[in-house]
Design a protein around this motif. Structure first.
Motif, PDB file in Angstrom:
ATOM      1  N   THR A  57       1.222  -1.418  -0.449  1.00  0.00           N
ATOM      2  CA  THR A  57       0.548  -0.093   0.058  1.00  0.00           C
ATOM      3  C   THR A  57       0.930   1.052  -0.024  1.00  0.00           C
ATOM      4  N   GLY A  58       0.090   2.719  -0.491  1.00  0.00           N
ATOM      5  CA  GLY A  58       1.287   3.925  -0.306  1.00  0.00           C
ATOM      6  C   GLY A  58       1.935   4.376   0.936  1.00  0.00           C
ATOM      7  N   ASP A  59       1.407   3.289   2.183  1.00  0.00           N
ATOM      8  CA  ASP A  59       1.853   3.593   3.182  1.00  0.00           C
ATOM      9  C   ASP A  59       3.307   2.999   2.970  1.00  0.00           C
ATOM     10  N   HIS A  60       3.657   2.087   2.086  1.00  0.00           N
ATOM     11  CA  HIS A  60       4.916   1.030   2.657  1.00  0.00           C
ATOM     12  C   HIS A  60       6.425   1.710   2.119  1.00  0.00           C
ATOM     13  N   VAL A  61       7.395   1.941   2.650  1.00  0.00           N
ATOM     14  CA  VAL A  61       8.030   2.062   1.548  1.00  0.00           C
ATOM     15  C   VAL A  61       9.102   0.995   0.847  1.00  0.00           C
ATOM     16  N   LEU A  62       9.408   2.224  -0.453  1.00  0.00           N
ATOM     17  CA  LEU A  62       9.765   1.612  -1.921  1.00  0.00           C
ATOM     18  C   LEU A  62      11.499   2.123  -1.768  1.00  0.00           C
ATOM     19  N   ARG A  63      12.328   1.131  -2.422  1.00  0.00           N
ATOM     20  CA  ARG A  63      13.600   1.580  -2.470  1.00  0.00           C
ATOM     21  C   ARG A  63      13.732   1.160  -3.926  1.00  0.00           C
ATOM     22  N   ASP A  64      14.273   2.516  -4.777  1.00  0.00           N
ATOM     23  CA  ASP A  64      15.223   1.827  -6.034  1.00  0.00           C
ATOM     24  C   ASP A  64      16.286   1.307  -5.824  1.00  0.00           C
ATOM     25  N   THR A  65      17.161  -0.417  -5.905  1.00  0.00           N
ATOM     26  CA  THR A  65      18.016  -0.125  -5.351  1.00  0.00           C
ATOM     27  C   THR A  65      18.984   0.125  -6.406  1.00  0.00           C
TER      28      THR A  65
END
Length: 533
Positions: A301-309
């Motif tokens: 969901t929108g509150d999960h943290v996304l990392r561009d490796t």
């Protein structure tokens, strides 16, 4: 100029503005009118910039290089680094996209970081888009782009600094060779340094540029369309024909089409470069396609943290410009489904409640009908019983024996002898059957003087034939009752009751009712019989 630029931009972060007279101001102004820098103009701007930055870093100095710290135009007509702005990390999202991944943690960049910045600035000048997730290959935007230029961009945009070239002079030389005479010739340098040297080797697979699935195929420029011609500048043989500029076709404000275009751009990069932090654990890495599927299914969901490796940048999905629309759309879909389920639950509950009410109403109606039927049946039974008693009265035969010998019969006939013995009559006790009372009376009877006149059969029939005492014993309407009562001195001293079909309980009840009844009083024993059918 500055006020006009800010009016055409997407909303800026609070407290930020676009410095007037910078390359960023010019880029935003052109973006507002759907204009981009052509290849010659863009290369002519960045080649001298590469030379400036090469000299800067040769002195051991560092800087943040982005469009908002580059003066545009002026006396030189090119780009000039604004020193006081180059030592502060940029706040505008498009400026931050020009920083190398290692700079985004707040430290100024060296020559290797500036190579990335030059590639990001050149990419935005040509395509009008920022470097990052969903970026397209420049050749997809500019059909006649020189293939070598796209190759140089791919090398300069390598995310991992260990595999990115650091020679700005070699970069300037490579760009100048692709578009000669676009700018002054830079100092001589070996362009092969962009491929690596003894310390590093460029890994194009780590570039922010999406891979080209048809790299081996020769790119054939599309046939140019016939431009519209507008004649101007007088008549005759010296008239000048000027082609009318073809406006770029955009999708306007169609959110569905924009979302589809963004999805297509994201899915053009099949590399697994994204990781999601959920419940304290890293999930992934995912490709763009896989990540969008996970967002659509509600796993992320929108509150999960996304990392561009690749870029080494992480923030909540809802804060990524490229992924936030998909998270928002997925949430909207979940809310719609939840509302539909809630509505279905309410409708089901109301339907069930209506069914319960209907069943309760039917049950109450059944109780009322059953009570009415029971009352009607009782009234009908009582009526039939009364009619049966009334009919039986017409058929009943009552036998009254004033005397049980020949003398008694003679007295009733008006002749014959009366019993002698002073006219006294035997007095019987109660509790006997009709036959036993009759036998006892005959045994004790003595002739005597005449007593009072005997009672008629009707006098006893008025009491015994009424039949109301049967109601107290709940006698069924289909039951036949035979009664024999021996009456003396106004009470039944002997009673015999038989029923058909046989029912000792009802017979005993009727017998008790008759023994408690009052009859006309006479000293003689009289026997009355009646039948109810």
């Amino acid at each position: 100029m500055s006020a006009q630029v800010q009016a055409i931009l997407t909303p800026l972060p609070v407290g930020t503005s676009i410095p007037a007279g910078t390359l960023r101001a010019e880029m935003e102004s052109r973006r507002a009118t759907n204009r981009r820098f052509d290849v010659r103009e863009a290369v002519g701007l960045v080649v001298p910039l590469c030379t400036q930055l090469h000299e800067l870093h040769a002195q051991g100095r560092t800087a943040f290089v982005h469009p908002s710290c580059l003066a545009y135009g002026g006396a030189s007509g090119g780009l000039q680094l604004i020193e006081e702005l180059a030592h502060a990390a940029p706040m505008l999202p498009r400026d931050r996209a020009c920083l190398a991944p290692e700079e985004r943690k707040g430290s100024e960049g060296d020559a290797r970081a500036s190579v990335f910045a030059i590639g990001a600035i050149l990419y935005e000048l040509l395509t009008g888009s920022s470097v990052g997730p969903g970026m397209r290959r420049p050749a997809d935007v500019i059909p006649d782009l020189p293939p070598a230029l796209e190759t140089v961009l791919g090398k300069s945009l390598v995310a991992d600094p260990k595999h990115r070239p650091a020679d700005l002079a070699a970069l300037a030389q490579a760009l100048y060779q692709i578009v000669p005479n676009a700018s002054e010739k830079p100092p001589s340098a070996d362009a092969s340094h962009l491929d690596g040297d003894g310390e590093f080797e460029v890994d194009i697979n780590l570039s922010m540029m999406p891979p080209n699935g048809h790299a081996e195929e020769a790119r054939v420029p599309s046939a140019p369309s016939m431009p519209k011609i507008q004649a101007v500048a007088g008549d005759g043989p010296f008239a000048v024909a000027i082609p009318v500029a073809q406006p770029q076709r955009l999708h306007g404000n169609d959110p569905t089409r924009k979302l589809a275009d963004l999805k297509a751009a994201l899915e053009s990069d099949p590399r697994p470069r994204y990781a999601v932090i959920k419940d304290g654990m890293d999930h992934g890495p995912f490709s763009s396609v896989e990540l969008l599927q996970q967002i659509a299914s509600g796993s992320f969901t929108g509150d999960h943290v996304l990392r561009d490796t690749f870029a080494g940048e992480e923030r909540a999905i809802q804060d990524w410009e490229e992924f936030a629309p998909f998270a928002e759309q997925a949430k909207l879909n979940r809310d719609i489904v939840q509302e539909k389920r809630a509505l279905d639950a309410v409708v089901s509950a109301e339907k069930q409640g209506t069914q319960y009410k209907a069943l309760l109403g039917m049950a109450l109606m059944g109780v009322i009908l059953a009570a009415g039927a029971g009352w009607w049946y009782r009234e009908r039974t009582n009526k039939e019983r009364e009619l049966a008693v009334q009919g039986a009265t017409d058929r009943i035969a009552i036998e009254v024996d004033a005397g049980l010998d020949s003398a008694k019969g003679a007295a009733r006939a008006g002749g014959g002898a009366r019993p002698s013995g002073g006219g006294s009559y035997p007095s019987l006790g109660g509790g006997m059957s009709c036959e036993a009372a009759q036998a006892r009376y005959v045994e004790e009877y003595k002739l005597g003087n005449n007593g009072p006149a005997d009672l008629t059969a009707g006098a006893y029939g008025n009491v015994l034939n009424r039949g109301t005492y049967l109601n107290a014993c709940n006698v069924p309407s289909n039951m036949e009752v035979n009664v024999c009562a021996a009456v003396q001195n106004g009470r039944a001293v002997g009673v015999t009751v038989t029923t058909s079909p046989s029912n000792p309980g009802i017979a005993s009840c009727i017998s008790g009712q008759i023994r408690g009844m009052s009859f006309p009083s006479h000293p003689r024993l009289d026997v009355a019989r009646t039948t109810f059918k």
